[in-house]
Design an enzyme around this catalytic site. Structure first.
Site, PDB file in Angstrom:
ATOM      1  N   ARG A 118      24.258 -62.894 107.109  1.00  0.00           N
ATOM      2  CA  ARG A 118      23.380 -61.942 106.391  1.00  0.00           C
ATOM      3  C   ARG A 118      22.519 -62.597 105.304  1.00  0.00           C
ATOM      4  NH1 ARG A 118      28.230 -58.788 106.621  1.00  0.00           N
ATOM      5  NH2 ARG A 118      28.128 -57.449 108.460  1.00  0.00           N
ATOM      6  N   LYS A 140       7.283 -65.070 105.501  1.00  0.00           N
ATOM      7  CA  LYS A 140       7.272 -64.418 106.824  1.00  0.00           C
ATOM      8  C   LYS A 140       8.008 -65.323 107.798  1.00  0.00           C
ATOM      9  CE  LYS A 140       3.278 -61.382 106.928  1.00  0.00           C
ATOM     10  NZ  LYS A 140       1.950 -61.140 107.538  1.00  0.00           N
ATOM     11  N   GLU A 182      -6.981 -72.003 109.091  1.00  0.00           N
ATOM     12  CA  GLU A 182      -6.334 -71.116 108.111  1.00  0.00           C
ATOM     13  C   GLU A 182      -6.891 -71.368 106.704  1.00  0.00           C
ATOM     14  OE1 GLU A 182      -4.473 -68.648 109.062  1.00  0.00           O
ATOM     15  OE2 GLU A 182      -3.048 -69.211 110.638  1.00  0.00           O
ATOM     16  N   LYS A 224      -2.807 -68.042  98.654  1.00  0.00           N
ATOM     17  CA  LYS A 224      -1.719 -67.357  99.359  1.00  0.00           C
ATOM     18  C   LYS A 224      -0.682 -66.839  98.370  1.00  0.00           C
ATOM     19  CE  LYS A 224       1.090 -66.778 103.211  1.00  0.00           C
ATOM     20  NZ  LYS A 224       1.439 -67.119 104.556  1.00  0.00           N
ATOM     21  N   GLU A 234       3.565 -56.723 102.533  1.00  0.00           N
ATOM     22  CA  GLU A 234       2.376 -56.311 103.287  1.00  0.00           C
ATOM     23  C   GLU A 234       2.210 -54.797 103.392  1.00  0.00           C
ATOM     24  OE1 GLU A 234       1.326 -59.011 106.498  1.00  0.00           O
ATOM     25  OE2 GLU A 234       0.426 -57.343 107.583  1.00  0.00           O
ATOM     26  N   ARG A 238      -1.898 -57.940 101.527  1.00  0.00           N
ATOM     27  CA  ARG A 238      -1.421 -59.099 102.302  1.00  0.00           C
ATOM     28  C   ARG A 238      -1.956 -59.071 103.737  1.00  0.00           C
ATOM     29  NH1 ARG A 238       4.427 -62.231 102.465  1.00  0.00           N
ATOM     30  NH2 ARG A 238       3.697 -63.770 103.972  1.00  0.00           N
ATOM     31  N   ASN A 242      -4.464 -61.705 107.559  1.00  0.00           N
ATOM     32  CA  ASN A 242      -4.469 -61.673 109.025  1.00  0.00           C
ATOM     33  C   ASN A 242      -5.874 -61.654 109.609  1.00  0.00           C
ATOM     34  OD1 ASN A 242      -1.742 -61.727 109.845  1.00  0.00           O
ATOM     35  ND2 ASN A 242      -1.499 -59.688 108.972  1.00  0.00           N
ATOM     36  N   HIS A 245      -6.434 -62.571 113.229  1.00  0.00           N
ATOM     37  CA  HIS A 245      -5.131 -62.710 113.890  1.00  0.00           C
ATOM     38  C   HIS A 245      -4.903 -61.674 114.995  1.00  0.00           C
ATOM     39  CE1 HIS A 245      -4.431 -65.550 110.711  1.00  0.00           C
ATOM     40  NE2 HIS A 245      -3.184 -65.752 111.034  1.00  0.00           N
ATOM     41  N   HIS A 249      -3.838 -63.462 118.108  1.00  0.00           N
ATOM     42  CA  HIS A 249      -2.517 -63.276 118.729  1.00  0.00           C
ATOM     43  C   HIS A 249      -2.676 -62.810 120.180  1.00  0.00           C
ATOM     44  CE1 HIS A 249      -0.128 -62.819 114.698  1.00  0.00           C
ATOM     45  NE2 HIS A 249      -0.415 -64.064 114.973  1.00  0.00           N
ATOM     46  N   HIS A 262      -2.265 -71.923 117.577  1.00  0.00           N
ATOM     47  CA  HIS A 262      -2.424 -70.747 116.725  1.00  0.00           C
ATOM     48  C   HIS A 262      -3.727 -70.823 115.906  1.00  0.00           C
ATOM     49  CE1 HIS A 262      -1.344 -67.399 114.136  1.00  0.00           C
ATOM     50  NE2 HIS A 262      -1.523 -68.161 113.081  1.00  0.00           N
TER      51      HIS A 262
HETATM   52  P1  NAD Z   1       3.740 -76.243 115.386  1.00  0.00           P
HETATM   53  O1  NAD Z   1       4.858 -75.941 114.504  1.00  0.00           O
HETATM   54  O2  NAD Z   1       3.892 -76.009 116.846  1.00  0.00           O
HETATM   55  O3  NAD Z   1       3.315 -77.752 115.136  1.00  0.00           O
HETATM   56  C1  NAD Z   1       2.262 -78.289 115.877  1.00  0.00           C
HETATM   57  C2  NAD Z   1       2.651 -79.591 116.598  1.00  0.00           C
HETATM   58  O4  NAD Z   1       2.659 -80.661 115.664  1.00  0.00           O
HETATM   59  C3  NAD Z   1       4.033 -79.571 117.223  1.00  0.00           C
HETATM   60  O5  NAD Z   1       4.005 -80.258 118.438  1.00  0.00           O
HETATM   61  C4  NAD Z   1       4.866 -80.310 116.200  1.00  0.00           C
HETATM   62  O6  NAD Z   1       6.030 -80.897 116.755  1.00  0.00           O
HETATM   63  C5  NAD Z   1       3.897 -81.369 115.750  1.00  0.00           C
HETATM   64  N1  NAD Z   1       4.121 -81.912 114.415  1.00  0.00           N
HETATM   65  C6  NAD Z   1       4.540 -81.250 113.321  1.00  0.00           C
HETATM   66  N2  NAD Z   1       4.486 -82.044 112.253  1.00  0.00           N
HETATM   67  C7  NAD Z   1       4.039 -83.242 112.675  1.00  0.00           C
HETATM   68  C8  NAD Z   1       3.753 -84.474 112.035  1.00  0.00           C
HETATM   69  N3  NAD Z   1       3.848 -84.612 110.722  1.00  0.00           N
HETATM   70  N4  NAD Z   1       3.342 -85.500 112.788  1.00  0.00           N
HETATM   71  C9  NAD Z   1       3.193 -85.363 114.131  1.00  0.00           C
HETATM   72  N5  NAD Z   1       3.408 -84.227 114.794  1.00  0.00           N
HETATM   73  C10 NAD Z   1       3.826 -83.168 114.069  1.00  0.00           C
HETATM   74  O7  NAD Z   1       2.410 -75.450 114.953  1.00  0.00           O
HETATM   75  P2  NAD Z   1       1.796 -75.067 113.534  1.00  0.00           P
HETATM   76  O8  NAD Z   1       0.347 -75.021 113.736  1.00  0.00           O
HETATM   77  O9  NAD Z   1       2.346 -75.874 112.449  1.00  0.00           O
HETATM   78  O10 NAD Z   1       2.346 -73.584 113.302  1.00  0.00           O
HETATM   79  C11 NAD Z   1       1.981 -72.525 114.152  1.00  0.00           C
HETATM   80  C12 NAD Z   1       3.017 -71.459 114.049  1.00  0.00           C
HETATM   81  O11 NAD Z   1       3.070 -70.971 112.710  1.00  0.00           O
HETATM   82  C13 NAD Z   1       2.756 -70.274 114.929  1.00  0.00           C
HETATM   83  O12 NAD Z   1       3.951 -69.901 115.573  1.00  0.00           O
HETATM   84  C14 NAD Z   1       2.325 -69.191 113.964  1.00  0.00           C
HETATM   85  O13 NAD Z   1       2.640 -67.900 114.423  1.00  0.00           O
HETATM   86  C15 NAD Z   1       3.089 -69.552 112.746  1.00  0.00           C
HETATM   87  N6  NAD Z   1       2.505 -69.064 111.502  1.00  0.00           N
HETATM   88  C16 NAD Z   1       3.300 -68.409 110.631  1.00  0.00           C
HETATM   89  C17 NAD Z   1       2.799 -67.982 109.430  1.00  0.00           C
HETATM   90  C18 NAD Z   1       3.707 -67.332 108.416  1.00  0.00           C
HETATM   91  O14 NAD Z   1       3.212 -66.805 107.435  1.00  0.00           O
HETATM   92  N7  NAD Z   1       5.002 -67.382 108.599  1.00  0.00           N
HETATM   93  C19 NAD Z   1       1.453 -68.205 109.113  1.00  0.00           C
HETATM   94  C20 NAD Z   1       0.661 -68.877 110.017  1.00  0.00           C
HETATM   95  C21 NAD Z   1       1.195 -69.308 111.219  1.00  0.00           C
HETATM   96  N1  GLY Z   2      -0.028 -65.617 107.549  1.00  0.00           N
HETATM   97  C1  GLY Z   2      -0.114 -64.272 107.088  1.00  0.00           C
HETATM   98  C2  GLY Z   2       0.836 -63.928 105.999  1.00  0.00           C
HETATM   99  O1  GLY Z   2       1.633 -64.734 105.563  1.00  0.00           O
HETATM  100  O2  GLY Z   2       0.831 -62.834 105.550  1.00  0.00           O
END
Ligand code: NAD
Ligand code: GLY
Length: 358
Positions: A118, A140, A182, A224, A234, A238, A242, A245, A249, A262
């Site tokens: 939890r 998030k 972003e 942010k 949100e 917030r 998006n 998005h 998405h 993404h």
């Molecule tokens: P990812 O986590 O898939 O990373 C991209 C690629 O880079 C992967 O293959 C990873 O293994 C590689 N990688 C990571 N760090 C590296 C490094 N230092 N050197 C070499 N390779 C490296 O993608 P991302 O773009 O980081 O994240 C996208 C995800 O984040 C999506 O799932 C999206 O929905 C999510 N997201 C979440 C939020 C939130 O607020 N929580 C906001 C935006 C995006």
């Molecule tokens: N990436 C959108 C949020 O964190 O609200």
């Protein structure tokens, strides 16, 4: 090192930004809940950085679990590997889960931390530009469902975010550009001054100029953190984070998770949002052309892939902003001023979807 604050009362936490922070023992250690740590990483990032992180945890009981790499593995099934590791290793309630990776690992590790017994402490060590400017901040967490992206998750804040800019050296150019999408988002929704800076400096970002990267990460995190502090769950502003998005998405889901990154899907989605905003008479054609130029200079797409309008709208209806079955979109009243609205002519949305694909 730059330290920023995400102001959330007794759940406030710092964001550390700087070069070579990964090996700094005290930085991470002072945010642990106890002496047990589970590092969650993936097959690509672990060989590069896990040893360094583990070395900084000397004296702790530090374990790791390595997940397969890719958006298509951001599932409940794969998340279960984290719970299995925690249980098999008999890790207790004071265990801190540390996410070492990009947004996929951050979102999954955070969700695991929210659920295990939890809720256990959680630390973000983002290793992509996208994760450093966006996903590691704000709490998030989620996994995808085949029917919709990030649909299963929780709000769960980390104890700190450690953004080590040195790790960006191993990130490939396509991933770097995805992060810039972003960054551009913040300028479009609430910070025109930052957008102007981006228009002057986008080549420096693409070229990995250290000062430019640090400045862009800092400005993004400030933007942010302000939004999250004002509206953590949100209920209002917030949602503006998006921008692009709902379109993005839908592209990611339609194409199969991981085909379009993404950040790439968000870039095309932001262009679609700008196009629709212009059709509504809010943006000028010059504004839209300005965005197109900036996205292209960042090596980002402006057009989406070929997907039928019906399918796009179907997928866009699976969105957390939907209210009473009504699609709500983040659109731009002006550059630097975003709104969430369902008040748009459906025919104009159709026109945008038709015009903004290859
Ligand atoms: P990812 O986590 O898939 O990373 C991209 C690629 O880079 C992967 O293959 C990873 O293994 C590689 N990688 C990571 N760090 C590296 C490094 N230092 N050197 C070499 N390779 C490296 O993608 P991302 O773009 O980081 O994240 C996208 C995800 O984040 C999506 O799932 C999206 O929905 C999510 N997201 C979440 C939020 C939130 O607020 N929580 C906001 C935006 C995006
Ligand atoms: N990436 C959108 C949020 O964190 O609200």
């Amino acid at each position: 090192m730059i330290t920023l604050d995400v102001a959330l009362g007794d759940r406030s936490y710092p964001i550390y930004i700087g070069s070579n922070l990964l090996g700094q023992t005290e930085l991470l250690k002072k945010h642990l809940g106890g002496s047990e740590v589970l590092v969650v990483s993936n097959e690509t990032v672990a060989p590069l950085y896990l040893d360094k992180l583990m070395a900084s945890l000397e004296g702790c009981r530090a374990e790791s679990v390595i997940l397969p790499d890719g958006e298509k593995y951001k599932t409940l099934d794969v998340l279960n590997n984290v719970f299995t590791a925690l249980l098999e290793k008999r890790m207790g309630r004071q265990t801190t889960i540390v996410a070492l990776g990009g947004g996929v690992i951050g979102d999954m590790a955070g969700f695991a931390a929210a659920c295990y017994q939890r809720g256990v402490p959680f630390v973000q060590v983002p290793t992509t530009l996208l994760a450093q400017v966006d996903s590691s901040v704000g709490g998030k967490t989620a996994v995808n469902h085949p029917a919709g992206k990030n649909m299963i998750g929780a709000f769960y804040q980390p104890k700190c975010v450690i953004a080590d800019t040195a790790v960006l050296n191993t990130l490939d150019d396509r991933q770097l550009s995805a992060g810039i999408a972003e960054i551009i988002k913040y300028g479009l929704i609430r910070d025109e001054g930052f957008l102007l800076w981006l228009e002057e400096n986008v080549e420096a970002l693409v070229g990995r100029d250290t000062d430019a990267l640090v400045y862009a990460i800092e400005k993004s995190c400030i933007n942010k953190a302000e939004v999250v502090a004002a509206d953590e769950h949100e209920h209002g502003q917030r949602a503006l984070l998006n921008l692009g998005h709902t379109f993005g998405h839908a592209i990611e889901t339609a194409m199969g998770y991981g085909e379009w990154l993404h950040g790439e899907a968000v870039a095309a989605g932001m262009y679609m949002a700008a196009d629709l905003s212009a059709r509504l008479g809010w943006l000028t054609k010059t504004d839209v052309a300005r965005l197109e130029k900036l996205l292209r200079r960042a090596n980002l797409p402006v057009k989406g892939p070929s997907i039928s309008i019906e399918k796009m709208k179907d997928l866009m209806a699976v969105d957390k902003k939907v209210q009473d079955g009504q699609i709500r979109l983040v659109l731009l009243k002006a550059i630097g001023e975003a709104v969430v609205t369902d008040d748009f002519d459906a025919a104009l949305l159709d026109q945008t979807l038709e015009q903004c694909q290859v």
